[in-house]
Design a protein around this motif. Sequence first.
Motif, PDB file in Angstrom:
ATOM      1  N   GLU A  60       0.828  -1.207   0.000  1.00 26.04           N
ATOM      2  CA  GLU A  60       0.000   0.000   0.000  1.00 26.04           C
ATOM      3  C   GLU A  60       0.866   1.263   0.000  1.00 26.04           C
ATOM      4  N   GLY A  61       0.477   2.200  -0.866  1.00 26.17           N
ATOM      5  CA  GLY A  61       1.205   3.461  -0.953  1.00 26.17           C
ATOM      6  C   GLY A  61       2.339   3.447  -1.935  1.00 26.17           C
ATOM      7  N   GLN A  62       2.665   2.266  -2.478  1.00 26.70           N
ATOM      8  CA  GLN A  62       3.745   2.137  -3.446  1.00 26.70           C
ATOM      9  C   GLN A  62       3.193   1.578  -4.762  1.00 26.70           C
ATOM     10  N   THR A  63       3.856   1.886  -5.829  1.00 29.18           N
ATOM     11  CA  THR A  63       3.562   1.255  -7.109  1.00 29.18           C
ATOM     12  C   THR A  63       4.877   1.068  -7.853  1.00 29.18           C
ATOM     13  N   PRO A  93      15.754  11.351  -5.367  1.00 26.48           N
ATOM     14  CA  PRO A  93      16.393  10.037  -5.542  1.00 26.48           C
ATOM     15  C   PRO A  93      15.992   9.034  -4.469  1.00 26.48           C
ATOM     16  N   GLU A  94      15.626   9.518  -3.271  1.00 28.36           N
ATOM     17  CA  GLU A  94      15.229   8.618  -2.192  1.00 28.36           C
ATOM     18  C   GLU A  94      13.847   8.030  -2.417  1.00 28.36           C
ATOM     19  N   ASP A  95      13.047   8.676  -3.285  1.00 21.12           N
ATOM     20  CA  ASP A  95      11.685   8.218  -3.547  1.00 21.12           C
ATOM     21  C   ASP A  95      11.627   7.025  -4.496  1.00 21.12           C
ATOM     22  N   GLU A 116       3.019   5.760  -4.862  1.00 23.87           N
ATOM     23  CA  GLU A 116       1.871   5.782  -5.774  1.00 23.87           C
ATOM     24  C   GLU A 116       1.413   7.207  -6.058  1.00 23.87           C
ATOM     25  N   SER A 117       1.586   8.094  -5.105  1.00 24.73           N
ATOM     26  CA  SER A 117       1.182   9.488  -5.282  1.00 24.73           C
ATOM     27  C   SER A 117       1.989  10.187  -6.372  1.00 24.73           C
ATOM     28  N   HIS A 123       4.300   8.424 -15.002  1.00 27.34           N
ATOM     29  CA  HIS A 123       3.494   7.708 -16.000  1.00 27.34           C
ATOM     30  C   HIS A 123       3.845   8.090 -17.436  1.00 27.34           C
ATOM     31  N   PRO A 124       4.169   9.366 -17.738  1.00 26.90           N
ATOM     32  CA  PRO A 124       4.543   9.682 -19.117  1.00 26.90           C
ATOM     33  C   PRO A 124       5.697   8.844 -19.648  1.00 26.90           C
ATOM     34  N   PHE A 125       6.622   8.457 -18.777  1.00 29.22           N
ATOM     35  CA  PHE A 125       7.724   7.625 -19.263  1.00 29.22           C
ATOM     36  C   PHE A 125       7.207   6.274 -19.719  1.00 29.22           C
ATOM     37  N   TRP A 126       6.359   5.662 -18.910  1.00 31.51           N
ATOM     38  CA  TRP A 126       5.763   4.368 -19.288  1.00 31.51           C
ATOM     39  C   TRP A 126       5.003   4.507 -20.602  1.00 31.51           C
ATOM     40  N   GLN A 127       4.211   5.569 -20.696  1.00 29.62           N
ATOM     41  CA  GLN A 127       3.355   5.748 -21.865  1.00 29.62           C
ATOM     42  C   GLN A 127       4.158   6.037 -23.122  1.00 29.62           C
ATOM     43  N   VAL A 128       5.187   6.860 -23.006  1.00 30.43           N
ATOM     44  CA  VAL A 128       5.879   7.356 -24.187  1.00 30.43           C
ATOM     45  C   VAL A 128       7.034   6.462 -24.609  1.00 30.43           C
TER      46      VAL A 128
END
Length: 533
Positions: A60-63, A93-95, A116-117, A123-128
């Motif tokens: 929870e809280g991570q993706t 970088p810690e995130d 996750e926040s 997400h743009p990296f995944w998408q593009v």
Amino acid sequence: MQTELGCALPPASRHAITFHLPQWSSLVPFIEKDQVGALNSGYPHMLWHDDVKDVINTREGQTAFIFTSSVSAAECKEYGTAADRGKENMLSPEDISIRVFDVKGEIRLYVVIFPESKLPILHPFWQVSGRGISSRLAEECLKNIETLREITEGSTSPIPTVKESEAHSKIRDRIAKLLERAPIGAPRRVKVAPEDVYLFPSGTAAIYSVHRHLLEARCSNPALFGFAFHNTLQIFDFFQPGYKLFGRGTDDELVDLEEFLEAQKEEGENGQAIWAEFPSNPLLTAPQLNRLRELADKYGSLLIVDDTIGGFCNVDLLSDGADMIITSLTRAFSGHADVMGASVVLNPASHRYSELKDIFNRHFVNDYYTLDAIAMEKNSRDYLARSAILNANSLALVKFLDTKAKDPNSTVRQVDYPTTSSSVVNYTAYMRPGASDFKPGYGYVFTVEFESIEATQAFYDNLDTHKGPHIGAHLTIALPYVRFWYSGQLEWVEKFGMRETQVRISPGLEDTGELVEVFKAAVMAADEIEMPK
């Protein structure tokens, strides 16, 4: 039409990559991202497949994003922590962390984990980039999840790689033969070999990868001549915002392009590359490739052409043409909307061939998953036969709609297709000669424009076909392309001839006569809205 909102084209396999938006009102929630979660199927770069979600399954809280390449994982982290987008649009970088896992001792997964926040930032990296794992790979991981083990730093375990399968070899051989089939002029002295064909997980992955490799080889701004598919523009926006767009791709803009290249030269830079689509998406204009070739040679630029809509079967872009051809195999080459893939082909006759071959030898890693390659190979066996039908259905519908565009009592304003464009001479210059096994045509995509938004909406709502963001499938698909992709940039894209009153059409394999009747009914509904009896 029985397909429900958010569901895939039938037969709607587990790995389908489409979704249906049956009414104009369906578009708004998805454009505003309010109902993306309601999709039962989706384009993998827009929506995570259920199997991909299940593999990610973080606390929870991570993706996380999952890649099969350490380079892609590192580039994802680099993108997320880049300071040039401002603190509000970056992760510390810690995130973000990268962990490595093996499944079955055969599949290496590089997992980028973050809060996750922060998903909207990454997400743009995944998408593009198009580099995330496919649904088939995720399914295989789930079937063997008990074999999952983490690879710790300093591990001496060998790195599993995607081995060249029989399916990979057959696809590369098929593409090489298609490119040398019915060439313009005499048979070429130097022919494309299967070793000149490189396979990628998706079209965006191919474009992204080539763009990144060229940036490393020569860090100067590329030029995009003519408008291009939405994700192509995003790749340049995100990963080299200094690129120059010549969005109409007209003869006048050839002058502007030369001025841009000349300015680069005066600054001591050779042009990195001139990119173009042949023809363009969604307005189907064809650039003067011979002139682009001259400018590329004069200013030391590469000429890279995306022939996805023209297709291997219809056009020959190697004769006096491109240094490199990029094709989304996801579209007509597959033709069944259930597998992703792409190819990059190096032109062995190009004077830059050795240089490009060296770049690919240094950077290319095969990460096209074998089960995806098997599906692609099977789907593409009847590519020529299907393409003949797609060409014929497209031309028949264009002829019908063009008669309506010439009728002052119709709300159809114009039809965009190579045959209706002033650039048709540029297209026909690269059409393959006819042969006993195939007669070349003008491709499987066109755009129809209406006089008003009300007429456009009536046409769309009454068009009894599938609707959504895909082309080249076995069934006809329509999409208000500008409304869907550029609803927040309407004023900007109108400068390039793109309006929300346009609907992009990709005809399928249905009976031609029945398709024409379906379009007649939809046009009649549009005409009645605009000019009620």
